[in-house]
Enzyme design. Sequence first.
Site, short mmCIF file in Angstrom:
data_model
loop_
_atom_site.label_atom_id
_atom_site.label_comp_id
_atom_site.label_asym_id
_atom_site.label_seq_id
_atom_site.Cartn_x
_atom_site.Cartn_y
_atom_site.Cartn_z
NE ARG A 161 -3.59 -2.53 0.17
CZ ARG A 161 -3.23 -3.69 -0.36
NH1 ARG A 161 -2.11 -3.78 -1.06
NH2 ARG A 161 -3.98 -4.76 -0.22
CB SER A 235 -9.13 -2.45 3.87
OG SER A 235 -9.62 -3.67 3.37
CD GLU A 331 -5.65 -0.21 2.42
OE1 GLU A 331 -6.19 -0.31 1.31
OE2 GLU A 331 -5.50 -1.19 3.18
#
Length: 336
Positions: A161, A235, A331
């Site tokens: 990420r 998420s 995230e």
Amino acid sequence: MQYMFSLINHNSFGIDAKTENFIELKSDDEIDKIFETFDWGTKFFILGGGSNVLFTDHYDGTIIHVNNKGKSIIEESENDLLIEVAAGEVWEDFVEWTVKNRYYGAENLALIPGQCGSAPVQNIGAYGLEAKDIIHSVNYREIPSGTKLTILANECNFAYRDSIFKNELKNRALITSVVFKLSKKPNSNVTYRSLKEAFEKKNITQPTPEQIYQTVVGIRRKKLPDHRKIGNGGSFFKNPVISQEKFSKLFEQYPDLVHWQVDNNKYKLASAQLIDKCGWKAYRKGDAGVHPKQALVLVNYGNASGSEIWEMAKSIQADVLKNFGVSIEPEVIILP
């Protein structure tokens, strides 16, 4: 300060934050113009589909929304091809298009919200695949000069990420298109456990890319809320990576701990399980909540503010740290 433009339709949480100024870029001409007229010394944020952003307040600057469109095959051989995709193309639509046209490699990333230009920034990933695995290069305009530049995938510092666009090139690059390398021949990736188990239940040993696509879509629709119906950013937290020593101690205490070995010295844990074990799954306070089917997804049931969701997220972080000694990081990008 006057906040003139509502961002409620430009973020998947459905937060009615407003911005002082909003600029939408739909064409090359409009991209050229912004480099001629905009003061890059002022506060700005480049926004894609808004699927990975939580606005905790109004934004006292300029939101620049890249919304150009277009796809073109720029190179082709017997086995594979390079496809240039405009940054503003919707990722879900692009993946569906590749499968329909029998261009393979992206099918594991089905149904991820957002735009194609955001894929390399976040290095989006799901079901055993990351964007870096199919990205050939990224075209962008240098800020503030407007110079057209191309960076190859192996120069993007892709990680979990993460990428160069979140670090060295943060606020220094406006991505205009991404070039993907796809295959004309099926090369199915079913290493991810839930995907593998889904095909074992169906007694399918050699799934086609089309079957992978449909299975991923089915799994995601069962587990995750549609942001068009319930506001969410997918998420919310990354899966934490911890040392082998830390993992060994936790595993003794929690033998059911979901984990993946990253290398000889590190393990990745499932944030969703840690959050669930802390009792947060299905929690709701007002219109801010944790999804009942997936503890990793924080949701806006209607009129929650971004600050309410963020406060809940911080409480979850504190609980996981208290109970497991593990830090989980967002995230989602928190603004402003």
